[in-house]
Scaffold this motif. Structure first.
Motif, mmCIF file in Angstrom:
data_model
loop_
_atom_site.group_PDB
_atom_site.id
_atom_site.type_symbol
_atom_site.label_atom_id
_atom_site.label_comp_id
_atom_site.label_asym_id
_atom_site.label_seq_id
_atom_site.Cartn_x
_atom_site.Cartn_y
_atom_site.Cartn_z
ATOM 1 N N TYR A 1 14.989 -3.864 -2.791
ATOM 2 C CA TYR A 1 14.073 -4.986 -2.655
ATOM 3 C C TYR A 1 13.087 -4.968 -3.826
ATOM 4 N N THR A 2 12.123 -5.842 -3.752
ATOM 5 C CA THR A 2 10.931 -5.756 -4.583
ATOM 6 C C THR A 2 9.732 -5.785 -3.630
ATOM 7 N N PRO A 3 8.561 -5.321 -4.082
ATOM 8 C CA PRO A 3 8.197 -4.975 -5.436
ATOM 9 C C PRO A 3 8.890 -3.712 -5.957
ATOM 10 N N GLN A 4 9.005 -3.694 -7.293
ATOM 11 C CA GLN A 4 9.427 -2.505 -8.025
ATOM 12 C C GLN A 4 8.291 -2.193 -8.996
ATOM 13 N N MET A 5 7.850 -0.942 -9.013
ATOM 14 C CA MET A 5 6.637 -0.599 -9.762
ATOM 15 C C MET A 5 6.912 0.559 -10.716
ATOM 16 N N PHE A 6 6.633 0.313 -11.997
ATOM 17 C CA PHE A 6 6.883 1.320 -13.027
ATOM 18 C C PHE A 6 5.742 1.337 -14.040
ATOM 19 N N ARG A 7 5.666 2.447 -14.785
ATOM 20 C CA ARG A 7 4.678 2.543 -15.851
ATOM 21 C C ARG A 7 4.991 1.504 -16.935
ATOM 22 N N TYR A 8 3.952 0.896 -17.449
ATOM 23 C CA TYR A 8 4.121 -0.185 -18.428
ATOM 24 C C TYR A 8 4.953 0.246 -19.640
ATOM 25 N N ALA B 1 17.353 -0.815 -12.445
ATOM 26 C CA ALA B 1 18.607 -0.621 -13.191
ATOM 27 C C ALA B 1 18.330 -0.345 -14.669
ATOM 28 N N ALA B 2 17.308 -0.990 -15.220
ATOM 29 C CA ALA B 2 16.942 -0.720 -16.614
ATOM 30 C C ALA B 2 16.410 0.698 -16.761
ATOM 31 N N ILE B 3 15.566 1.118 -15.816
ATOM 32 C CA ILE B 3 15.018 2.477 -15.846
ATOM 33 C C ILE B 3 16.149 3.501 -15.725
ATOM 34 N N GLU B 4 17.119 3.243 -14.856
ATOM 35 C CA GLU B 4 18.259 4.142 -14.680
ATOM 36 C C GLU B 4 19.085 4.222 -15.961
ATOM 37 N N ALA B 5 19.339 3.069 -16.584
ATOM 38 C CA ALA B 5 20.129 3.051 -17.819
ATOM 39 C C ALA B 5 19.427 3.809 -18.930
ATOM 40 N N PHE B 6 18.100 3.895 -18.838
ATOM 41 C CA PHE B 6 17.303 4.594 -19.847
ATOM 42 C C PHE B 6 17.222 6.096 -19.563
ATOM 43 N N GLY B 7 17.860 6.527 -18.466
ATOM 44 C CA GLY B 7 17.969 7.952 -18.186
ATOM 45 C C GLY B 7 16.976 8.513 -17.191
ATOM 46 N N TYR B 8 16.303 7.645 -16.424
ATOM 47 C CA TYR B 8 15.308 8.114 -15.464
ATOM 48 C C TYR B 8 15.741 7.791 -14.036
ATOM 49 N N HIS B 9 15.048 8.405 -13.075
ATOM 50 C CA HIS B 9 15.416 8.266 -11.669
ATOM 51 C C HIS B 9 14.233 7.712 -10.856
ATOM 52 N N PRO B 10 14.258 6.407 -10.568
ATOM 53 C CA PRO B 10 13.192 5.814 -9.758
ATOM 54 C C PRO B 10 13.206 6.359 -8.335
ATOM 55 N N ARG B 11 12.063 6.308 -7.684
ATOM 56 C CA ARG B 11 11.935 6.731 -6.297
ATOM 57 C C ARG B 11 12.188 5.548 -5.366
ATOM 58 N N MET B 12 13.029 5.742 -4.354
ATOM 59 C CA MET B 12 13.274 4.709 -3.350
ATOM 60 C C MET B 12 12.339 4.935 -2.174
ATOM 61 N N ILE B 13 11.644 3.878 -1.761
ATOM 62 C CA ILE B 13 10.666 3.965 -0.683
ATOM 63 C C ILE B 13 11.019 2.925 0.371
ATOM 64 N N GLU B 14 11.142 3.366 1.610
ATOM 65 C CA GLU B 14 11.556 2.444 2.668
ATOM 66 C C GLU B 14 10.447 1.462 3.009
ATOM 67 N N GLN C 1 0.826 -1.205 0.000
ATOM 68 C CA GLN C 1 0.000 0.000 0.000
ATOM 69 C C GLN C 1 0.864 1.260 0.000
ATOM 70 N N ARG C 2 1.965 1.235 0.758
ATOM 71 C CA ARG C 2 2.856 2.393 0.806
ATOM 72 C C ARG C 2 3.469 2.664 -0.570
ATOM 73 N N LEU C 3 3.913 1.603 -1.235
ATOM 74 C CA LEU C 3 4.476 1.754 -2.570
ATOM 75 C C LEU C 3 3.428 2.337 -3.517
ATOM 76 N N GLY D 1 8.123 5.858 -11.382
ATOM 77 C CA GLY D 1 7.882 4.707 -10.527
ATOM 78 C C GLY D 1 8.995 4.571 -9.507
ATOM 79 N N GLY D 2 9.014 3.458 -8.824
ATOM 80 C CA GLY D 2 10.025 3.275 -7.792
ATOM 81 C C GLY D 2 9.992 1.875 -7.211
ATOM 82 N N LEU D 3 10.651 1.725 -6.081
ATOM 83 C CA LEU D 3 10.826 0.408 -5.494
ATOM 84 C C LEU D 3 10.946 0.502 -3.979
ATOM 85 N N LEU D 4 10.716 -0.645 -3.349
ATOM 86 C CA LEU D 4 10.936 -0.741 -1.916
ATOM 87 C C LEU D 4 12.397 -1.079 -1.636
ATOM 88 N N GLY D 5 12.882 -0.623 -0.493
ATOM 89 C CA GLY D 5 14.234 -0.946 -0.066
ATOM 90 C C GLY D 5 14.415 -0.601 1.391
#
Length: 243
Positions: free
Chosen positions: A173-180, A202-215, A128-130, A140-144
């Motif tokens: 960690y996962t889940p990692q959630m991004f736009r399709y 890592a794929a999103i980063e290589a593509f030039g974007y910055h995912p959000r990290m969520i604890e 739910q937090r993610l 998008g982003g991921l848990l960690g």
């Protein structure tokens, strides 16, 4: 002032992809780790239960090894909201196959939540937090969890060559959630370059974007070794008591 999601964001659907094509060599078991028993059910059943009971998720795509002989015995894999497809050589290929399987269902701005099959202790509160934190996020982003231990870097011989500053370092960690649409493009981008990324971020980063990290919670462990089954069983029991 609270940000209210736009009508487009409110209508975005969510699909989950569970890469489960690995064989888990480090477990040393007679079958892949997702089919090992954990607290009366298999690991994969626990994971699917957690995802299927999270209401934003409409369907779950489980990516399995071609010819997987164990899948037929898993009731959760036969449910109408579960789609099965064949995996690839590495995790990134399997996730991409899952995205391809969804191409007739998902729109570019729909959410894709990718979760390791070997993380059966994911808490509903973390899901739910993610979900809540990313609703107005374009990427998008991921848990960690933040790194708490002292970090060392070694050479190939195992000798320490540096102590690494742990500030702003996280365990991903996962889940990692991004736009399709974005995740599909990003994975296609790295696969075309033969870059075998180990997670979707890592794929999103290589593509030039910055995912959000969520604890998230530290008990969202990944089962990789035999002793992890005992720890996961302890965490599952503790979570049940806390409910």
């Amino acid at each position: 002032m609270t940000n209210t999601p736009s009508a487009d964001e409110q209508s975005s659907r969510c699909y989950a992809i569970v890469p489960a094509a690995g064989i888990g060599k480090r477990m040393g078991a007679d079958r892949p780790k997702q089919y090992l028993e954990l607290d009366g059910k298999t690991v994969i059943e626990h994971t699917l239960d957690r995802l299927r009971n999270f209401s934003p998720i409409e369907q779950v795509v489980v990516v399995l090894a071609p010819g997987d002989p164990y899948q037929a015995a898993i009731p959760g894999l036969q449910e109408p909201d579960v789609i099965r497809c064949d995996g690839g050589e590495e995790r990134c290929h399997s996730v991409f196959n899952g995205l391809q399987r969804l191409h007739k269902h998902a729109r570019d701005r729909d959410w894709i939540l990718v979760h390791d099959v070997a993380r059966p202790c994911i808490r509903r509160q973390d899901l739910q937090r993610l979900w809540d934190c990313l609703q107005s996020h374009e990427v998008g982003g991921l848990l960690g969890v933040p790194v708490r231990d002292t970090m060392k870097r070694t050479n190939v011989s195992g000798d320490i060559v540096a102590t690494v500053d742990r500030e702003q370092l996280w365990h991903a960690y996962t889940p990692q959630m991004f736009r399709y649409g974005l995740l599909r493009q990003a994975l296609a981008y790295v696969l075309e370059r033969d870059e075998l990324v180990t997670d979707e971020a890592a794929a999103i980063e290589a593509f030039g974007y910055h995912p959000r990290m969520i604890e998230g919670a530290s008990d969202n462990i990944k089962i990789t070794r035999p002793e992890d089954l005992t720890l996961a069983e302890f965490y599952l029991a503790r979570q049940q008591v806390a409910q």
